[in-house]
Design a protein around this motif. Structure first.
Motif, PDB file in Angstrom:
ATOM      1  N   PRO A  41      -5.497  -6.848   3.464  1.00  0.00           N
ATOM      2  CA  PRO A  41      -6.962  -6.779   3.317  1.00  0.00           C
ATOM      3  C   PRO A  41      -7.657  -6.774   4.672  1.00  0.00           C
ATOM      4  CG  PRO A  41      -6.040  -8.357   1.783  1.00  0.00           C
ATOM      5  CD  PRO A  41      -4.912  -7.939   2.673  1.00  0.00           C
ATOM      6  N   GLY A  42      -8.574  -5.827   4.833  1.00  0.00           N
ATOM      7  CA  GLY A  42      -9.344  -5.743   6.066  1.00  0.00           C
ATOM      8  C   GLY A  42      -8.611  -5.143   7.244  1.00  0.00           C
ATOM      9  N   LYS A  43      -7.391  -4.677   7.018  1.00  0.00           N
ATOM     10  CA  LYS A  43      -6.599  -4.103   8.099  1.00  0.00           C
ATOM     11  C   LYS A  43      -6.223  -2.656   7.775  1.00  0.00           C
ATOM     12  CE  LYS A  43      -4.585  -8.417   9.789  1.00  0.00           C
ATOM     13  NZ  LYS A  43      -3.327  -9.105  10.197  1.00  0.00           N
ATOM     14  N   THR A  91       2.193 -10.512   3.680  1.00  0.00           N
ATOM     15  CA  THR A  91       1.372 -10.248   2.501  1.00  0.00           C
ATOM     16  C   THR A  91       0.568  -8.971   2.685  1.00  0.00           C
ATOM     17  OG1 THR A  91       1.213 -12.578   1.899  1.00  0.00           O
ATOM     18  CG2 THR A  91      -0.528 -11.112   1.099  1.00  0.00           C
ATOM     19  N   ALA A  92       0.724  -8.055   1.742  1.00  0.00           N
ATOM     20  CA  ALA A  92       0.062  -6.750   1.826  1.00  0.00           C
ATOM     21  C   ALA A  92       0.404  -5.938   0.586  1.00  0.00           C
ATOM     22  CB  ALA A  92       0.513  -5.993   3.076  1.00  0.00           C
ATOM     23  N   VAL A  93      -0.282  -4.821   0.442  1.00  0.00           N
ATOM     24  CA  VAL A  93       0.149  -3.797  -0.508  1.00  0.00           C
ATOM     25  C   VAL A  93       1.134  -2.892   0.226  1.00  0.00           C
ATOM     26  CG1 VAL A  93      -0.534  -1.874  -1.979  1.00  0.00           C
ATOM     27  CG2 VAL A  93      -2.020  -3.886  -1.773  1.00  0.00           C
ATOM     28  N   TYR A  94       2.287  -2.696  -0.365  1.00  0.00           N
ATOM     29  CA  TYR A  94       3.345  -1.891   0.246  1.00  0.00           C
ATOM     30  C   TYR A  94       3.403  -0.522  -0.427  1.00  0.00           C
ATOM     31  CZ  TYR A  94       5.095  -5.775   2.976  1.00  0.00           C
ATOM     32  OH  TYR A  94       5.218  -6.786   3.906  1.00  0.00           O
ATOM     33  N   TYR A  95       3.420   0.516   0.406  1.00  0.00           N
ATOM     34  CA  TYR A  95       3.432   1.897  -0.067  1.00  0.00           C
ATOM     35  C   TYR A  95       4.694   2.603   0.421  1.00  0.00           C
ATOM     36  CZ  TYR A  95      -1.611   1.134  -0.618  1.00  0.00           C
ATOM     37  OH  TYR A  95      -2.843   0.656  -0.973  1.00  0.00           O
ATOM     38  N   TYR A 111       3.489  12.021   6.764  1.00  0.00           N
ATOM     39  CA  TYR A 111       3.891  11.958   5.363  1.00  0.00           C
ATOM     40  C   TYR A 111       2.851  12.636   4.477  1.00  0.00           C
ATOM     41  CZ  TYR A 111       7.380   8.713   7.053  1.00  0.00           C
ATOM     42  OH  TYR A 111       8.430   8.159   7.732  1.00  0.00           O
ATOM     43  N   ASP A 112       3.341  13.384   3.480  1.00  0.00           N
ATOM     44  CA  ASP A 112       2.406  14.107   2.626  1.00  0.00           C
ATOM     45  C   ASP A 112       2.346  13.590   1.196  1.00  0.00           C
ATOM     46  OD1 ASP A 112       4.433  17.140   1.989  1.00  0.00           O
ATOM     47  OD2 ASP A 112       4.972  15.015   2.057  1.00  0.00           O
ATOM     48  N   TYR A 113       3.307  12.789   0.777  1.00  0.00           N
ATOM     49  CA  TYR A 113       3.250  12.210  -0.563  1.00  0.00           C
ATOM     50  C   TYR A 113       3.358  10.697  -0.472  1.00  0.00           C
ATOM     51  CZ  TYR A 113       3.921  16.920  -2.387  1.00  0.00           C
ATOM     52  OH  TYR A 113       3.767  18.245  -2.688  1.00  0.00           O
ATOM     53  N   TRP A 114       2.522  10.023  -1.287  1.00  0.00           N
ATOM     54  CA  TRP A 114       2.433   8.572  -1.255  1.00  0.00           C
ATOM     55  C   TRP A 114       2.493   8.006  -2.656  1.00  0.00           C
ATOM     56  CZ3 TRP A 114       1.803   5.692   3.285  1.00  0.00           C
ATOM     57  CH2 TRP A 114       1.615   6.437   4.446  1.00  0.00           C
ATOM     58  N   GLY A 115       3.051   6.789  -2.765  1.00  0.00           N
ATOM     59  CA  GLY A 115       2.992   6.067  -4.014  1.00  0.00           C
ATOM     60  C   GLY A 115       1.680   5.325  -4.153  1.00  0.00           C
ATOM     61  N   GLN A 116       1.534   4.629  -5.272  1.00  0.00           N
ATOM     62  CA  GLN A 116       0.285   3.933  -5.556  1.00  0.00           C
ATOM     63  C   GLN A 116       0.248   2.527  -4.963  1.00  0.00           C
ATOM     64  OE1 GLN A 116       2.819   4.011  -7.578  1.00  0.00           O
ATOM     65  NE2 GLN A 116       3.040   1.878  -8.229  1.00  0.00           N
ATOM     66  N   GLY A 117       1.404   2.041  -4.516  1.00  0.00           N
ATOM     67  CA  GLY A 117       1.463   0.744  -3.858  1.00  0.00           C
ATOM     68  C   GLY A 117       1.885  -0.375  -4.794  1.00  0.00           C
ATOM     69  N   THR A 118       2.502  -1.399  -4.213  1.00  0.00           N
ATOM     70  CA  THR A 118       2.886  -2.593  -4.956  1.00  0.00           C
ATOM     71  C   THR A 118       2.528  -3.812  -4.112  1.00  0.00           C
ATOM     72  OG1 THR A 118       4.706  -3.688  -6.144  1.00  0.00           O
ATOM     73  CG2 THR A 118       5.285  -2.599  -4.083  1.00  0.00           C
ATOM     74  N   GLN A 119       1.939  -4.808  -4.748  1.00  0.00           N
ATOM     75  CA  GLN A 119       1.449  -5.987  -4.029  1.00  0.00           C
ATOM     76  C   GLN A 119       2.601  -6.951  -3.742  1.00  0.00           C
ATOM     77  OE1 GLN A 119      -1.877  -6.889  -3.030  1.00  0.00           O
ATOM     78  NE2 GLN A 119      -0.744  -8.495  -1.957  1.00  0.00           N
ATOM     79  N   VAL A 120       2.655  -7.389  -2.501  1.00  0.00           N
ATOM     80  CA  VAL A 120       3.570  -8.443  -2.085  1.00  0.00           C
ATOM     81  C   VAL A 120       2.734  -9.588  -1.535  1.00  0.00           C
ATOM     82  CG1 VAL A 120       5.361  -9.115  -0.442  1.00  0.00           C
ATOM     83  CG2 VAL A 120       5.498  -6.901  -1.603  1.00  0.00           C
ATOM     84  N   THR A 121       2.906 -10.768  -2.108  1.00  0.00           N
ATOM     85  CA  THR A 121       2.166 -11.943  -1.668  1.00  0.00           C
ATOM     86  C   THR A 121       3.168 -13.038  -1.318  1.00  0.00           C
ATOM     87  OG1 THR A 121       0.315 -11.388  -3.124  1.00  0.00           O
ATOM     88  CG2 THR A 121       0.409 -13.639  -2.254  1.00  0.00           C
ATOM     89  N   VAL A 122       3.059 -13.539  -0.088  1.00  0.00           N
ATOM     90  CA  VAL A 122       3.959 -14.588   0.394  1.00  0.00           C
ATOM     91  C   VAL A 122       3.143 -15.846   0.615  1.00  0.00           C
ATOM     92  CG1 VAL A 122       5.673 -15.242   2.116  1.00  0.00           C
ATOM     93  CG2 VAL A 122       5.360 -12.816   1.520  1.00  0.00           C
TER      94      VAL A 122
END
Length: 124
Positions: A41-43, A91-95, A111-122
């Motif tokens: 967040p914010g980065k 902690t971040a959303v990982y793509y 990179y030209d194709y991306w996923g929607q992301g998955t949240q990792v929280t530590v």
């Protein structure tokens, strides 16, 4: 239709481990370098790890070197990110992302194709 679908994110305590997966379809996965990026967040989105099309060459951000391992299974069209010794700053959303070339690259513009992301929280 090209799809990159991440999974494996979640909540983990500091020092724990997670394994992210990214299943790719609609593209010739075995001809493409792939990578993992993250955005807190914010980065800005930042590079985490990349692997070339045959899995012979890997690149890592200094912040994750020695703790994270990227790998791929071309038979399953899937790229993985094993994350050990996790820290709260991870902690971040990982793509995951795939690029139109064989090599591993660190720049998101490669990179030209991306996923929607998955949240990792530590948690600390």
């Amino acid at each position: 239709q090209v799809q990159l679908v991440e999974s494996g994110g979640g909540l983990v305590q500091a020092g724990g481990s997670l394994r992210l997966s990214c299943a790719c379809s609609g593209l010739t996965f075995s001809d493409r370098g792939t990578g993992w990026f993250r955005q807190a967040p914010g980065k800005e989105r930042e590079f985490v790890a990349a692997i070339n099309y045959r899995g012979e060459i890997t690149l890592y951000a200094d912040s994750v070197k020695g703790r994270f391992t990227i790998s791929r299974d071309n038979a399953k069209n899937t790229v993985y990110l094993q994350m050990n010794s996790l820290k709260p700053e991870d902690t971040a959303v990982y793509y995951c992302a795939a690029r139109p070339g064989y090599s591993a690259e660190t720049g998101p513009n490669e990179y030209d194709y991306w996923g929607q992301g998955t949240q990792v929280t530590v948690s600390s």
